[in-house]
Design an enzyme around this catalytic site. Structure first.
Site, PDB file in Angstrom:
ATOM      1  CG  ASN A  19      64.541  28.414 -16.126  1.00  0.00           C
ATOM      2  OD1 ASN A  19      63.554  28.585 -15.400  1.00  0.00           O
ATOM      3  ND2 ASN A  19      65.701  28.004 -15.664  1.00  0.00           N
ATOM      4  CG  HIS A  48      70.338  26.451 -10.436  1.00  0.00           C
ATOM      5  ND1 HIS A  48      69.162  27.152 -10.592  1.00  0.00           N
ATOM      6  CD2 HIS A  48      71.176  26.939 -11.393  1.00  0.00           C
ATOM      7  CE1 HIS A  48      69.287  28.031 -11.590  1.00  0.00           C
ATOM      8  NE2 HIS A  48      70.504  27.915 -12.096  1.00  0.00           N
ATOM      9  CD  GLU A  81      66.629  30.554 -14.183  1.00  0.00           C
ATOM     10  OE1 GLU A  81      67.268  30.972 -15.174  1.00  0.00           O
ATOM     11  OE2 GLU A  81      67.030  29.652 -13.434  1.00  0.00           O
TER      12      GLU A  81
END
Ligand code: GBH
Length: 453
Positions: free
Chosen positions: A284, A123, A355
């Site tokens: 996400n 990440h 996410e």
């Protein structure tokens, strides 16, 4: 009455990332990452802050697990700090046992509480040494070998992890790291999947995939075929750039048309590694835009697909209310539409939403009682989770959902001013955590949508 449309084993929970929450940059032998260095450059971070303390999660794993328990979460997505595990990062560099033990214990502690860990390998916090040594992700030979080694070290150390994510948002690494310079450096590879499948999957019975970011789209003028086409092109430039090679073995035609030989060609060996490398699609998602085509030729540094993104449509509709993030306005229908678009284009793959969440305009300046009563964020989650259930009713195979984020944290270039947490972190009051209202609404919605048997 809501209808139980989600799988019995649907995984819902919350997400975070190492540099955004851990702090303790020099503890127990951790090496520096590119974000430690980037944050020291004046002007890069809005409030001149860094992840030095962040949420202090390195020292508060028990508290974080208690928060998860309180929300009823079934899963937790977090990322590994590469330079904690291999401080210098490289395949011939020493492994730091204390770094590994930290994550092993954390995984054990989560499982002991019945919380499924979902682990992101990368990440964005690349070990600084690899950037200094050979340019980090730009050096395909060196970086791919080092990343593969790092991934193998973790697969070996964490056999209890059943959900692996190779990369978080390679779009951000590439564009924000190398094109606009808003973020520290990045790029991508899929060899990790081969290692996992050949050496670990049969034994550990886990799954692996990549996480891509992508915003919803609407034509600015639905009656203009050029805007309709541009909206499709926007999805291709942001999502299909990475997903088409994985599911179809080539880049999208619109990108080839605009970029020509600036897009690399895949060797047969590379295609072998990339095609089919997703056990699941990690998604996400936060917002949507109206898309307006441009009439002029594409600029050489254009990365959107020769188009403009807007929040207001031709007929004056606003896509959604403002938030603290200049790029984010809630629009749940955009989420549903995009889930359906991805499902159709890639033949209904299993999708984990890795996410989804929002900041709230002015939140940081409110008194704490008001911050804790975050109806705006609660409403965001109601809308988006309903949209997700709607997409499942239309045939999408969605198996999990992680809200961003479990707690307020270091919001990259925006520093601490922008909060995304369902938990308030009191940065001035010793990093104490307080659940906001939104933390408590997510569970009941999911549990009402999930089949009991
Ligand atoms: C996620 O990215 C990240 O994975 C997470 O770490 C982060 O904290 C969270 O969002 C909240 O921001 O106008 O070019 O600057 C979200 C996807 C894509 C959103 C790029 C911001 C900026 C576009 N991001 N986008 S630009």
């Amino acid at each position: 009455m809501t209808k139980a449309v989600l799988r019995k084993d649907f995984l819902w929970g919350f997400a975070t990332a190492s540099y955004q929450i851990e702090g303790a940059p020099e503890e127990d032998g951790r090496g520096p990452s590119i974000w430690d260095k980037f944050c020291k450059i004046p002007g890069k971070i809005a409030d001149a802050s860094s992840g030095d303390v962040a949420c202090d999660s390195y020292h508060r794993t028990a508290e974080d697990i208690a928060l998860l328990k309180e929300t009823g979460a079934r899963a937790y997505r977090f990322s590994i700090s590469w330079s904690r595990v291999i401080p210098l990062g490289g395949r011939n560099d020493p492994i730091n046992p204390k770094g590994l033990q930290f994550y092993q214990k954390f995984v054990d502690d989560l499982l002991a509480e019945g919380i499924e860990p979902m682990v992101t390998l990368f990440h964005w916090d690349l070990p600084e040494e690899l950037d200094a040594r050979y340019g980090g992700l730009l050096n395909k030979e060196e970086w791919v070998a080092d990343y593969a080694n790092y991934a193998r070290v973790l697969f070996k150390a964490l056999p209890k992890v059943k959900y692996w994510i190779t990369f978080n948002e390679p779009w951000c690494s590439s564009i924000l790291g190398y094109n606009t310079g808003l973020f520290a450096p990045g790029h991508t590879s899929d060899r990790t999947v081969k290692i996992y499948r050949e050496e670990f999957k049969a034994k550990d019975r886990g799954q692996i995939g990549i996480t891509l970011n992508g915003d919803g789209v609407y034509p600015w003028d639905p009656n203009d075929p050029l805007d309709v086409e541009a909206a499709e092109r926007k999805l291709e430039f942001s999502i299909a750039w990475f997903a088409d090679p994985i599911y179809h073995g080539h880049y999208p035609a619109s990108m080839v048309k605009q970029l020509g030989d600036r897009l690399p060609t895949f060797t047969p060996e590379e295609l072998d590694l990339v095609v089919g490398s997703n056990d699941f699609y990690g998604m996400n998602h936060y917002t949507a835009n109206y898309i307006k085509h441009k009439n002029t030729p594409a600029e050489p540094n254009d990365f959107l697909g020769n188009l403009e993104t807007r929040f207001i449509s031709k007929s004056g509709d606003n896509i959604g209310p403002e938030t603290q993030s200049f790029w984010l306005r809630p629009n749940p229908l955009g989420f549903k539409n995009l889930l359906i678009w991805i499902s159709k284009r890639y033949n209904y793959p299993p999708i984990y939403c890795t996410e989804n969440g929002t900041s709230v305009k002015g939140e940081n300046d409110l008194p704490i009682e008001k911050i804790l009563d975050d109806e705006f964020r609660a409403e965001y989650f109601r809308g988006y989770i309903n949209a997700l259930a709607g997409a499942v009713e239309e045939g999408c195979d969605i198996r999990g959902y992680m809200a961003w984020s479990l707690m307020d944290n270091f919001e990259w270039a925006e520093g601490y001013e922008t909060r995304f947490g369902v938990t308030f972190v009191d940065y001035e009051g010793g990093q104490k955590r307080h659940l906001k209202k939104s933390a408590k609404v997510i569970g009941p919605i999911f549990e009402s949508f999930i089949k009991q048997e």
